[in-house]
Design an enzyme around this catalytic site. Structure first.
Site, PDB file in Angstrom:
ATOM      1  N   LYS A  31       2.326 -29.462  13.465  1.00 28.91           N
ATOM      2  CA  LYS A  31       2.935 -30.635  13.526  1.00 28.91           C
ATOM      3  C   LYS A  31       2.802 -31.231  14.793  1.00 28.91           C
ATOM      4  O   LYS A  31       1.755 -31.369  16.113  1.00 28.91           O
ATOM      5  CB  LYS A  31       4.720 -30.380  13.352  1.00 28.91           C
ATOM      6  CG  LYS A  31       4.723 -30.085  15.160  1.00 28.91           C
ATOM      7  CD  LYS A  31       5.073 -30.907  16.381  1.00 28.91           C
ATOM      8  CE  LYS A  31       6.192 -30.490  17.299  1.00 28.91           C
ATOM      9  NZ  LYS A  31       5.800 -31.494  18.393  1.00 28.91           N
TER      10      LYS A  31
ATOM     11  N   ASP B 139      12.167 -27.100  17.068  1.00 25.27           N
ATOM     12  CA  ASP B 139      11.131 -27.690  16.350  1.00 25.27           C
ATOM     13  C   ASP B 139      11.238 -26.798  15.601  1.00 25.27           C
ATOM     14  O   ASP B 139      10.398 -26.442  13.935  1.00 25.27           O
ATOM     15  CB  ASP B 139       9.956 -27.481  16.986  1.00 25.27           C
ATOM     16  CG  ASP B 139       9.713 -28.995  18.258  1.00 25.27           C
ATOM     17  OD1 ASP B 139      10.451 -29.634  17.695  1.00 25.27           O
ATOM     18  OD2 ASP B 139       8.730 -28.872  18.665  1.00 25.27           O
TER      19      ASP B 139
END
Length: 300
Positions: free
Chosen positions: A11, A138
């Site tokens: 990401k 995350d």
């Protein structure tokens, strides 16, 4: 089924707004996550006991014991199921290690998906997201993929509409940066100047740029409150960011807590040209191109 392999993306944070330090030591965040086409693969094989082995990019920097987040994910899933399961995990790394691109969180998410399949648990995504939130801020997004805004510590997610594909160049640095140290430096710098830290909010122009698939508008809105701290801890990042801008990047920022630097390009061809220019400038250990958004973990 004796073995399951799951591919999982990295990401980049398009916006990372960091609120005031909370009493529990965390910060409230607004975190706009964007999954990109740099992938790790995690293979889960039925075994007695739980173990992990790591191959590929910077594998020697990844723990192969209970400190590995993928191991923690497998153990947490077994506890949730109320059973004792065994698994051997093989992680093939391409996502930079300690590079601000959530490689460890991605591996944990892949382990959850792979073990859920291997063990025949059939748990829905909602259950896996609940386990993921306890593993790290995350990990839930790593399970979701695509593009999403995260609030709280980043674990409360709302998927975002994206009107196109965006092309990226990532400049990888030598060594990693500790997320905890970057947050601590951010707090120190804010205290030193007496900054009154605002409550974090998603930037409306950035959300509009995503909806419209407008790369130029998105590049102008990229923002990371941790970037000054990351640059303070790794001064060479300032030159890397400046070089990317000089060579025509639409936007440039440190990804997450760094030290990977992300550059938004106009197109796939422009991304290739920008990558070559950054390599020639010698401002990174390696330079790779990618696109996003991409889906979350996929069984392959």
């Amino acid at each position: 089924m004796n073995s399951v392999t799951v591919r999982v993306p990295a990401k980049v944070n398009l916006q990372l707004a960091v609120g005031p330090l909370r009493d529990d030591g965390y910060h409230d965040l607004v975190n706009i996550f964007h999954a990109v086409s740099i992938f790790d693969e995690v293979t889960a094989t039925a075994e007695i006991g739980v173990s992990v082995r790591v191959e590929g990019e910077s594998a020697d920097q990844v723990p192969e014991d209970d400190d590995n987040l993928a191991i923690q994910a497998a153990l947490a899933l077994a506890r949730h199921a109320g059973r004792s399961y065994g698994v051997s995990l093989l992680i093939r790394k391409s996502i930079p290690v300690a590079g601000g691109m959530a490689g460890g969180s991605a591996d944990a998410a892949a382990a959850l998906v792979a073990c859920n399949e291997l063990w025949g648990l059939g748990l829905p995504t909602e259950d896996l997201l609940e386990i993921a939130a306890d593993l790290g801020s995350d990990v839930p997004f790593a399970l979701l993929g695509g593009t999403a805004v995260g609030t709280g510590r980043g674990e409360r997610l709302s998927p975002l509409e994206v009107g196109g594909t965006f092309h990226w160049v990532f400049a990888l640095a030598d060594g990693g940066l500790s997320t905890a140290k970057v947050y601590a430096e951010c707090d120190r710098m804010r205290e030193a100047i007496g900054e009154q830290v605002a409550w974090p909010q998603a930037a409306d122009p950035l959300l509009a740029a995503l909806r419209g698939g407008d790369a130029k508008a998105l590049g102008a809105e990229l923002a990371n409150d941790l970037q000054p701290a990351a640059v303070m801890l790794r001064r060479s990042l300032a030159r890397t960011l400046d070089t990317g801008r000089e060579y025509g990047a639409l936007g440039a920022l440190v990804s997450g807590s760094g030290p990977t630097c992300a550059f938004l390009a106009e197109s796939e061809a422009h991304a290739g040209e920008l990558a070559l220019s950054l390599k020639a400038a010698g401002v990174a250990r390696d330079v790779i191109t990618a696109y996003g958004p991409v889906p979350g973990p996929t069984v392959v």
